[in-house]
Design a protein around this motif. Structure first.
Motif, mmCIF file in Angstrom:
data_model
loop_
_atom_site.group_PDB
_atom_site.id
_atom_site.type_symbol
_atom_site.label_atom_id
_atom_site.label_comp_id
_atom_site.label_asym_id
_atom_site.label_seq_id
_atom_site.Cartn_x
_atom_site.Cartn_y
_atom_site.Cartn_z
ATOM 1 N N ILE A 1 0.808 -4.704 -12.909
ATOM 2 C CA ILE A 1 1.241 -3.312 -12.721
ATOM 3 C C ILE A 1 0.339 -2.362 -13.493
ATOM 4 N N TYR B 1 -1.262 5.858 -12.744
ATOM 5 C CA TYR B 1 -0.336 6.918 -12.370
ATOM 6 C C TYR B 1 0.794 7.101 -13.391
ATOM 7 N N GLU C 1 1.689 2.475 -3.539
ATOM 8 C CA GLU C 1 0.588 3.148 -4.229
ATOM 9 C C GLU C 1 0.336 4.532 -3.646
ATOM 10 N N GLU C 2 0.412 4.648 -2.322
ATOM 11 C CA GLU C 2 0.211 5.955 -1.693
ATOM 12 C C GLU C 2 1.284 6.950 -2.128
ATOM 13 N N HIS D 1 -3.113 -2.138 -11.594
ATOM 14 C CA HIS D 1 -3.168 -1.532 -10.265
ATOM 15 C C HIS D 1 -2.422 -0.201 -10.145
ATOM 16 N N LEU D 2 -1.390 -0.012 -10.972
ATOM 17 C CA LEU D 2 -0.581 1.205 -10.848
ATOM 18 C C LEU D 2 -0.511 2.009 -12.145
ATOM 19 N N MET E 1 0.822 -1.215 0.000
ATOM 20 C CA MET E 1 0.000 0.000 0.000
ATOM 21 C C MET E 1 0.852 1.260 0.000
ATOM 22 N N LEU F 1 3.020 6.826 -4.936
ATOM 23 C CA LEU F 1 2.756 7.154 -6.343
ATOM 24 C C LEU F 1 1.631 8.176 -6.459
ATOM 25 N N GLN F 2 0.609 8.029 -5.632
ATOM 26 C CA GLN F 2 -0.481 9.007 -5.615
ATOM 27 C C GLN F 2 0.044 10.400 -5.306
#
Length: 581
Positions: A231, A238, A197-198, A234-235, A194, A200-201
């Motif tokens: 990837i 970004y 992802e945070e 989910h990512l 997590m 990257l956000q």
């Protein structure tokens, strides 16, 4: 519009912030709660963007610990500049840029600089491996190299996002705003965390284009396409592009000039993309990155002001809610006392005495009781007892009411605070991690927040303690009882009827008629008693309202705060409208 004008225009708008103007004039602002620190950080980031204009396009390598960032950097420059096997805690930020004259610098935290040839600086760093104190003193390291690939771009290697030292994490974070493009290196063996992802956000919210590199892809068992699909799913939201890579194989191939292994490593595709899409369009990429980052920064500024305004509104709402609850209970208690006194006078006053009189047969006993009951001293004692019960009722009701208010305010505040905190956590596209940290920290330790608020509520009931002077009104109430001249006359009149031999029913009617006269004389006093308790109730409301605000350490009036939130709202609305046009 070019980046220069976008940055200048946005910085000019932000200067009109009522918060910035007040702070510039060293004025005290309501509910400060860390907003000044957040705005200072926003201003610093704006200055960074302004200073970047016309500099080389900067690519920052980011990612988790041991993802292979340093190896990727070494692949781009063709030599081992960034160590790949040192403890992460001692790793430093390394910046590589173009220069006709090759030299390197170690920039220390105290501002001093060690400057020498690249190979000599490399020897110093190798000699300090494992020396955490040395690397803690280092701010960053610069390599100035005469490489054609660096004429239009510069590269920065940062510590991992899971760094064990706050200092390194903060350094990496500060370099994000200085970047034009972020290459985010993922460890293909450890996807799905997590915190990745945070992070990257957060970078995406700063308006930075991101290139995802799935490094160590050769170490993954099974189909590598499955990893890339994961990837992308989910990512990918970004990223502009996703590349599979074995940086270790790529660096090995570059050192051994093994073109087949270099191609298989995936580095050729990544390098060609950097050259064709970024290096060959460096000015355009930088211009677009600065414009996007400045707009994102200005959006962050507006969210900061909006959250600050909402926080202020929420706390003022708690103050108003306290006053509203106090007035509700004040009105309820006043109504309760009025009804109780009316019922008492109509149905209970002298009821037991009259019933006792009617049981007596002996005329002398009746006359004696009448003389006692209708004496002013007796009636006064009955009324004083009732007045004391009213005082006890008044005190009891207010103490219970204050406990109820305390519970209600605590529940409301916790609900509002949790909602307020959840707005950050549940709004990844529009939230603001910096502001969340600053304001949430303020909400925990500031004068108007959880700690103080909890202490205020804990002491709320103590304001109505047993010794509170403003609710000991018994003596004041009974002192207002006027002389009951009619009482003695009533006793004499009824006794006279008895002496004249009137029948029992007639005596009873006469007694009750005179009792009504006594009651009529008491009615104004009871009305005064109600008014007195109402006055005392208003004094309690005023006192609790004032002490509630004082204990919250709010130094501004409601009018000042209302005017302040209007200024904030004008700033937010004006620039939000312009941003959407």
């Amino acid at each position: 519009m070019d980046a220069f004008h976008v940055v200048k225009e946005s910085m000019g708008k932000m200067e009109n912030s009522p918060v910035r103007k007040a702070l510039a004039q060293q004025k005290d602002i309501p509910f400060e709660n860390g907003i000044s620190d957040t705005l200072c950080q926003i201003d610093r980031e704006g200055e960074i963007l302004e200073s970047k204009i016309d500099l080389s396009t900067k690519i920052v390598l980011m990612g988790e610990v041991k993802a292979g960032k340093s190896t990727v950097l070494n692949c781009f420059v063709g030599s081992e500049l960034s160590d790949t096997d040192v403890l992460e805690a001692t790793a430093s930020i390394i910046e590589v840029r173009y220069s006709n004259e090759e030299y390197s610098e170690i920039h220390k935290q105290d501002g001093s600089v060690i400057k020498d040839k690249p190979e000599e600086i490399k020897k110093i760093l190798d000699g300090q491996r494992g020396n955490m104190e040395f690397f803690k003193e280092c701010d960053h390291i610069k390599y100035n190299l005469s490489l054609e690939t660096l004429k239009e771009i510069s590269l920065v290697d940062t510590p991992g996002i899971a760094t064990v030292t706050f200092q390194n994490a903060q350094k990496a974070k500060n370099f994000i705003q200085k970047s034009d493009v972020v290459i985010w290196v993922l460890n293909s063996n450890h996807l799905g965390q997590m915190d990745i992802e945070e992070s990257l956000q957060e970078v995406a919210k700063m308006g930075k284009p991101i290139i995802l590199v799935a490094n160590r892809i050769d170490e993954v068992a099974g189909d590598s396409e499955r990893i890339l699909d994961y990837i992308e799913e989910h990512l990918g939201i970004y990223a502009k592009k996703v590349f599979p890579l074995s940086a270790f194989d790529a660096y090995t191939a570059l050192q051994s000039m093994n073109q087949e292994l270099l191609k298989e490593s995936g580095f050729v595709e990544l390098r060609d993309y950097i050259i064709n899409e970024i290096e060959n369009n460096a000015r355009q990429v930088q211009n677009e990155s600065i414009i996007t980052s400045m707009k994102a920064l200005f959006d962050k500024d507006l969210r900061c002001h909006n959250d600050y305004k909402n926080f202020s509104d929420n706390f003022i709402g708690q103050i108003d809610k306290n006053k509203e609850l106090l007035m509700h209970h004040h009105n309820r208690i006043t109504h309760l006392i009025k009804n109780d006194l009316t019922h008492w006078l109509d149905h209970e006053f002298f009821k037991s005495e009259m019933e006792y009189l009617y049981t007596l047969k002996d005329q002398k006993a009746i006359q004696k009781s009448l003389k006692e009951y209708f004496s002013e001293s007796y009636i006064r004692s009955v009324v004083e007892q009732k007045a004391q019960k009213i005082v006890e009722m008044f005190n009891h009701e207010w103490r219970d009411s204050v406990q109820d208010i305390k519970i209600t305010l605590k529940e409301d505040y916790e609900m509002n605070f949790n909602y307020y905190r959840g707005e950050f956590n549940n709004n990844p596209s529009g939230g603001n991690n910096d502001l969340k940290e600053d304001l949430t920290d303020g909400v925990k330790k500031g004068a108007t927040v959880t700690g103080t608020y909890g202490a205020v509520l804990a002491g709320y009931a103590a304001w109505l303690g047993p010794g509170a002077a403003y609710i000991t009104i018994g003596s004041a109430l009974t002192a207002m009882l006027p002389p009951l001249l009619i009482a003695g006359a009533a006793a004499g009149a009824v006794s006279g009827w008895l002496k004249k031999g009137k029948n029992k029913e007639s005596v009873r009617d006469n007694t009750e008629r005179h009792m009504m006269k006594v009651k009529s004389q008491l009615t104004p006093y009871l009305g005064t008693l109600v008014k007195k308790t109402e006055q005392e109730g208003r004094a309690i409301v005023s006192r609790l309202d004032r002490e509630f605000i004082e204990d919250l350490q709010i130094s501004h009036s409601r009018e000042e705060i209302n005017d302040w939130t209007k200024q904030l709202n004008r700033y937010i609305v004006t620039h939000s409208v312009k941003q959407t046009v």
